[in-house]
Design a protein around this motif. Structure first.
Motif, PDB file in Angstrom:
ATOM      1  N   ALA A 136       7.688-146.057 -42.904  1.00  0.00           N
ATOM      2  CA  ALA A 136       7.631-147.533 -42.902  1.00  0.00           C
ATOM      3  C   ALA A 136       8.774-148.117 -43.740  1.00  0.00           C
ATOM      4  CB  ALA A 136       6.276-147.997 -43.436  1.00  0.00           C
ATOM      5  N   GLY A 137       9.041-147.469 -44.888  1.00  0.00           N
ATOM      6  CA  GLY A 137      10.121-147.951 -45.754  1.00  0.00           C
ATOM      7  C   GLY A 137      11.489-147.800 -45.102  1.00  0.00           C
ATOM      8  N   PHE A 138      11.718-146.673 -44.432  1.00  0.00           N
ATOM      9  CA  PHE A 138      12.992-146.470 -43.742  1.00  0.00           C
ATOM     10  C   PHE A 138      13.152-147.500 -42.617  1.00  0.00           C
ATOM     11  CE2 PHE A 138      15.743-144.666 -40.491  1.00  0.00           C
ATOM     12  CZ  PHE A 138      16.829-144.232 -41.246  1.00  0.00           C
ATOM     13  N   THR A 139      12.059-147.738 -41.884  1.00  0.00           N
ATOM     14  CA  THR A 139      12.090-148.738 -40.800  1.00  0.00           C
ATOM     15  C   THR A 139      12.415-150.122 -41.350  1.00  0.00           C
ATOM     16  OG1 THR A 139      10.459-147.454 -39.546  1.00  0.00           O
ATOM     17  CG2 THR A 139      10.729-149.754 -38.927  1.00  0.00           C
ATOM     18  N   HIS A 140      11.834-150.454 -42.490  1.00  0.00           N
ATOM     19  CA  HIS A 140      12.104-151.756 -43.111  1.00  0.00           C
ATOM     20  C   HIS A 140      13.583-151.891 -43.473  1.00  0.00           C
ATOM     21  CE1 HIS A 140      12.449-154.586 -46.489  1.00  0.00           C
ATOM     22  NE2 HIS A 140      11.397-155.222 -45.966  1.00  0.00           N
ATOM     23  N   ASP A 141      14.144-150.841 -44.090  1.00  0.00           N
ATOM     24  CA  ASP A 141      15.517-150.931 -44.579  1.00  0.00           C
ATOM     25  C   ASP A 141      16.553-150.813 -43.460  1.00  0.00           C
ATOM     26  OD1 ASP A 141      14.447-151.154 -47.094  1.00  0.00           O
ATOM     27  OD2 ASP A 141      14.718-149.033 -47.601  1.00  0.00           O
ATOM     28  N   TYR A 142      16.193-150.088 -42.401  1.00  0.00           N
ATOM     29  CA  TYR A 142      17.162-149.839 -41.318  1.00  0.00           C
ATOM     30  C   TYR A 142      16.595-150.270 -39.963  1.00  0.00           C
ATOM     31  CZ  TYR A 142      19.615-147.192 -44.881  1.00  0.00           C
ATOM     32  OH  TYR A 142      20.282-146.827 -46.033  1.00  0.00           O
ATOM     33  N   ARG A 143      15.933-151.430 -39.980  1.00  0.00           N
ATOM     34  CA  ARG A 143      15.286-151.908 -38.757  1.00  0.00           C
ATOM     35  C   ARG A 143      16.306-152.153 -37.641  1.00  0.00           C
ATOM     36  NH1 ARG A 143      14.670-155.331 -42.949  1.00  0.00           N
ATOM     37  NH2 ARG A 143      15.643-157.400 -42.933  1.00  0.00           N
ATOM     38  N   ASP A 144      17.551-152.497 -38.018  1.00  0.00           N
ATOM     39  CA  ASP A 144      18.569-152.734 -36.996  1.00  0.00           C
ATOM     40  C   ASP A 144      18.948-151.443 -36.261  1.00  0.00           C
ATOM     41  OD1 ASP A 144      19.603-151.870 -39.505  1.00  0.00           O
ATOM     42  OD2 ASP A 144      21.628-152.368 -38.819  1.00  0.00           O
ATOM     43  N   LYS A 145      18.676-150.298 -36.885  1.00  0.00           N
ATOM     44  CA  LYS A 145      18.954-149.017 -36.233  1.00  0.00           C
ATOM     45  C   LYS A 145      17.713-148.467 -35.504  1.00  0.00           C
ATOM     46  CE  LYS A 145      22.481-147.683 -39.619  1.00  0.00           C
ATOM     47  NZ  LYS A 145      23.620-147.861 -38.698  1.00  0.00           N
ATOM     48  N   VAL A 146      16.524-148.734 -36.061  1.00  0.00           N
ATOM     49  CA  VAL A 146      15.290-148.155 -35.509  1.00  0.00           C
ATOM     50  C   VAL A 146      14.789-148.959 -34.306  1.00  0.00           C
ATOM     51  CG1 VAL A 146      12.868-147.592 -35.996  1.00  0.00           C
ATOM     52  CG2 VAL A 146      14.630-147.151 -37.732  1.00  0.00           C
ATOM     53  N   LEU A 147      14.768-150.279 -34.401  1.00  0.00           N
ATOM     54  CA  LEU A 147      14.170-151.098 -33.341  1.00  0.00           C
ATOM     55  C   LEU A 147      14.833-150.893 -31.973  1.00  0.00           C
ATOM     56  CD1 LEU A 147      12.078-153.119 -32.466  1.00  0.00           C
ATOM     57  CD2 LEU A 147      13.600-154.975 -33.221  1.00  0.00           C
TER      58      LEU A 147
END
Length: 403
Positions: free
Chosen positions: A343-354
């Motif tokens: 969840a933390g990685f998704t928050h910080d790198y949402r532009d890469k994950v989404l």
């Protein structure tokens, strides 16, 4: 006291005194005589009265010897050591029954085939365990007589169908490994040889879980920095074991081994995850759930930088699981966002994950048949909307334009 080189089943009918009834100076010879008598092996399919009597006499004799070497401090000699190992070898080193060919309708819950000779085998294994851990036994003598052939013969027995026997073998081999530093490398290589046959020759084996349990303790003791030999073991043995169709029977022990390596050296996480993705199950939903569980455990040990290096293939694979038509796979993949690291990685790198995840989320919202998957998907979409509405709208438009 008369001693013969070999005894027969008839000789077992001869009454012998117990150790406590014998003078201390005669106990050594009595022990050797009883050891040789207990080298006589019975056929447990023979149920005649005389055979049953002989089995019971041998059983009582074995129990008496276990008690004797546990409580007496005068029994040790090199001659007795040789006789003990000969008795153990006569009883436990035997051809294992052929494996029944697994049928398509068989389940993992099939009852294991138990060994008819267990009433004797159990006591012989207990005898060997007490012998190996005994402080009376001189380690130099043991090293002289417990050689590679004995270890390899023990390892061959790990393929037995009887889980009780495998459990004893696991305990005894672990004790031998701990006691004899000079044999450790040989034992590891011999275990590797079994794994290589299983992985690369497609040989079925019953003892993978127990062997991995031993290795879990061994890996825990590896010094840092890890030797090249140990890293090769991770790459060439532990990771390819995930390919096996029988993974469910030993995945817990395997996960412990893999995660212990990564706890010691987190830089190994990237290559391990990338190889996992190469082996990712295509047709087995149960194996896919196992892979997702292990991926989560590995990611918990990774730094953000290490996840960033592998994020694209990693989240592409997770996205495929998210939109799986098997609801347990899709649920397990969506539950990954309950993990603080992910969840933390998704928050910080949402532009890469989404952008990697959006097509799967869109597909689930539109077409997935399972209500629980719909609900979990909605929660993930809601999370992204709350994080960054502008980004979500942009990714949504890019997706629609692409189609």
């Amino acid at each position: 006291m008369d001693l013969k080189a070999f005894y027969t089943k008839d000789d077992l009918m001869e009454p012998l005194p117990q150790f406590r009834e014998t003078n201390p100076e005669e106990r050594q010879m009595l022990l050797i005589k009883k050891l040789r008598m207990c080298s006589v092996v019975f056929d447990f399919k023979n149920k005649t009265a005389r055979s049953n009597l002989g089995k019971e006499i041998k059983r009582q004799m074995l129990l008496e010897m276990v008690d004797f070497i546990t409580t007496d401090t005068t029994w040790f000699s090199e001659e007795a050591t040789v006789e003990m190992l000969d008795m153990v070898a006569s009883n436990i080193f035997r051809p294992l029954p052929p494996k029944r060919q697994k049928q398509p309708w068989d389940t993992d819950e099939e009852e294991p085939k138990l060994d008819d000779a267990w009433p004797h085998l159990q006591i012989v294994y207990e005898f060997l365990l007490r012998f190996v851990i005994s402080t009376e036994v001189d380690t130099k003598f043991l090293k002289k007589h417990i050689k590679g052939k004995f270890i390899v013969s023990m390892l061959d027995l790990f393929d037995t169908n009887d889980p009780r026997e495998r459990d004893y073998l696991k305990t005894i081999l672990h004790r031998i490994y701990g006691r004899f530093m000079s044999m450790r490398s040989f034992i590891r290589r011999a275990i590797n040889h079994i794994f290589f046959k299983v992985i690369y020759r497609d040989v079925r084996h019953n003892g993978i879980a127990e062997l991995l349990e031993i290795l879990g303790s061994i890996i825990n003791g590896f010094a840092l920095p890890l030797k090249t030999e140990h890293k090769q073991f991770l790459r060439n043995v532990l990771v390819p074991l995930h390919k096996l169709p029988t993974l469910a029977s030993f995945h817990q022990q395997l996960t412990i081994c893999v995660t212990q390596f990564i706890e010691k050296d987190s830089s190994l996480s990237g290559p391990v995850v990338l190889t996992f993705l190469h082996f990712w199950p295509r047709t087995s939903s149960s194996k896919e759930v196992i892979f997702l569980n292990e991926i989560e455990e590995i990611l918990e040990l990774c730094t953000t930088e290490q996840i960033l290096k592998i994020h694209e293939p990693l989240f592409r694979a997770i996205a495929k699981s998210v939109q799986s038509q098997h609801f347990q796979v899709a649920e397990r993949a969506l539950f990954l966002w309950n993990n603080d690291i992910i969840a933390g990685f998704t928050h910080d790198y949402r532009d890469k994950v989404l952008p990697l995840l959006y097509p799967a989320l869109h597909e689930n919202n539109k077409h997935h048949w399972n209500a629980a998957v719909h609900s979990l998907t909605f929660n993930i979409v809601k999370m992204f909307l709350e994080l960054d509405q502008v980004l979500f709208k942009s990714v949504c438009e890019d997706f629609q334009n692409a189609f």
